[in-house]
Design a protein around this motif. Structure first.
Motif, PDB file in Angstrom:
ATOM      1  N   LEU A 174       3.825   7.368  -4.394  1.00 18.72           N
ATOM      2  CA  LEU A 174       2.438   7.817  -3.707  1.00 18.72           C
ATOM      3  C   LEU A 174       3.029   8.331  -2.413  1.00 18.72           C
ATOM      4  O   LEU A 174       1.926   9.297  -1.937  1.00 18.72           O
ATOM      5  CB  LEU A 174       1.579   6.780  -3.644  1.00 18.72           C
ATOM      6  N   GLY A 175       3.951   8.351  -1.738  1.00 20.24           N
ATOM      7  CA  GLY A 175       4.215   9.106  -0.570  1.00 20.24           C
ATOM      8  C   GLY A 175       5.689   9.138  -0.371  1.00 20.24           C
ATOM      9  O   GLY A 175       6.532   9.154  -1.185  1.00 20.24           O
TER      10      GLY A 175
ATOM     11  N   THR B 223       7.658   5.782   4.591  1.00 19.05           N
ATOM     12  CA  THR B 223       6.288   5.468   4.970  1.00 19.05           C
ATOM     13  C   THR B 223       6.473   3.987   5.644  1.00 19.05           C
ATOM     14  O   THR B 223       7.321   3.133   5.480  1.00 19.05           O
ATOM     15  CB  THR B 223       5.407   5.354   3.531  1.00 19.05           C
TER      16      THR B 223
ATOM     17  N   ARG C 269      -3.065   5.726  -0.702  1.00 18.10           N
ATOM     18  CA  ARG C 269      -1.842   6.661   0.014  1.00 18.10           C
ATOM     19  C   ARG C 269      -1.893   6.555   1.423  1.00 18.10           C
ATOM     20  O   ARG C 269      -0.778   6.408   2.258  1.00 18.10           O
ATOM     21  CB  ARG C 269      -2.233   8.010  -0.160  1.00 18.10           C
ATOM     22  N   SER C 270      -3.123   6.317   1.944  1.00 18.54           N
ATOM     23  CA  SER C 270      -3.236   6.128   3.417  1.00 18.54           C
ATOM     24  C   SER C 270      -2.684   4.725   3.919  1.00 18.54           C
ATOM     25  O   SER C 270      -1.941   4.754   4.937  1.00 18.54           O
ATOM     26  CB  SER C 270      -4.586   6.018   4.173  1.00 18.54           C
TER      27      SER C 270
ATOM     28  N   ASP D 147      -7.651   5.725  -4.834  1.00 18.38           N
ATOM     29  CA  ASP D 147      -6.039   6.379  -5.040  1.00 18.38           C
ATOM     30  C   ASP D 147      -5.804   6.938  -3.664  1.00 18.38           C
ATOM     31  O   ASP D 147      -4.651   6.798  -2.986  1.00 18.38           O
ATOM     32  CB  ASP D 147      -6.073   7.479  -5.843  1.00 18.38           C
TER      33      ASP D 147
END
Length: 334
Positions: free
Chosen positions: A324-325, A329, A232-233, A228
């Motif tokens: 998630l972000g 992004t 996200r990264s 996870d």
């Protein structure tokens, strides 16, 4: 001793073969085994069986049995049992057991100081060398049979648990490859389970298998944290290798804290301290051993598998960017 009833003579007296046999049973035992009558004490509420029986005689002979009086319905005077039956000796089993209308012979084996599986294995090896007549077979039943049934059910439960956990992760991650990396932590736990059971001299039994099932749900937590965080990264434009390495270093402390909390909580149970905890010892030892191996090997295996699989399959669905972000992004880099 077998008594052959002369049915013709018995019928003339108004008796059936069953009536003759029952009168013999009453004479040798009591009427309680044939017709149970009881009396209830109105003051105490206790019930007492009421029956009649002949005086006990340890020196009773066959001639005495043949001289027992037998009386039919409507017959004023009884006749001797010897006039209605013919005795003959016969060698055979005192009690005949049946299973599915088939005659069975039970051979009981007790174990002491040894596990049931090892004893059953030795018996099976001996049985293989025995030549059986046609239509006869040997089968291990009892506690060993129930143990095997439990093993089969728990094995099915283990497979079902792994499949359900995987499908749940597929739904949450919206990816087939990411949950596959996470599920790779489950076999790592099996390594620790086997080593822990071997080092502590614990047998593989129903309780330890239940611990393995529990381990499926516990071991995947570490993989979920790593994957996870890496996903996200990657939404921020980080490569798969850098993302998973950052996840391993960043999530190391939460993973270690979860591992220590679980192991320390199960340590008293694994040591078997206190009365009545013996049955839970294999379960706790299986979980603790599995956590040792899965926790530390996950930090090495998951990053390797994640890097390899993500290069071939996109482990992050771009539609998850908004979940998630931030919506701004950057591109996903493999």
């Amino acid at each position: 001793m077998v008594l052959d009833v002369d049915r013709v003579k018995a019928a003339k007296l108004g008796l059936s073969a069953e009536d003759v046999v029952l009168q013999v049973v009453v004479a040798l035992n009591s009427s309680v085994s044939v017709s149970r009558n009881f009396w209830i004490d109105s003051q105490t509420g206790n019930q007492y069986f009421v029956g009649v029986q002949y005086p006990e005689d340890v020196d009773r002979k066959l001639d005495d049995v043949m001289g027992l009086p037998v009386k039919g319905a409507g017959q004023p005077t009884p006749v001797n049992l010897g006039s209605l039956v013919t005795p003959r000796r016969k060698s055979g089993a005192v009690e005949i057991n049946h299973a599915g209308l088939r005659k069975v012979t039970n051979l009981l084996v007790n174990t002491e100081g040894r596990d049931m599986g090892a004893v059953a294995g030795e018996i099976t090896d001996i049985v293989k060398t025995v030549e059986l007549p046609e239509g006869m077979r040997l089968q291990l039943q009892g506690e060993y049979g129930r143990m095997n049934d439990s093993f089969r059910q728990l094995s099915l439960g283990l497979v079902l648990a792994a499949v359900l956990v995987y499908l749940l992760q597929v739904t949450l991650f919206r990816s087939w490859s990411g949950p596959l990396v996470i599920m790779s932590t489950v076999p790592l736990g099996f390594i620790g389970v086997l080593w822990m059971l071997y080092l502590t001299g614990t047998t593989l039994n129903v309780q330890s298998l239940m611990g393995v099932i529990f381990l499926v749900g516990i071991a995947v937590n570490n993989g979920v944290l790593l994957v996870d965080f890496a996903n996200r990264s990657r939404l921020n434009g980080t490569s798969a290798r850098e993302a998973i390495c950052a996840a391993a270093s960043t999530r190391f402390r939460p993973i270690l804290m979860t591992f220590l909390a679980t192991v320390l909580a199960l340590t008293p149970m694994a040591l078997g301290t206190g009365r009545g905890n013996e049955a839970n010892v294999p379960l706790a030892r299986a979980v603790v051993g599995g956590l040792f191996s899965s926790t530390f090997l996950t930090l090495f295996l998951v990053p390797i598998l994640y890097t390899i699989i993500v290069r071939k399959f996109n482990a992050v669905d771009p539609r998850l960017a908004g979940e998630l972000g931030d919506s701004t992004t950057g591109p996903i880099v493999s």
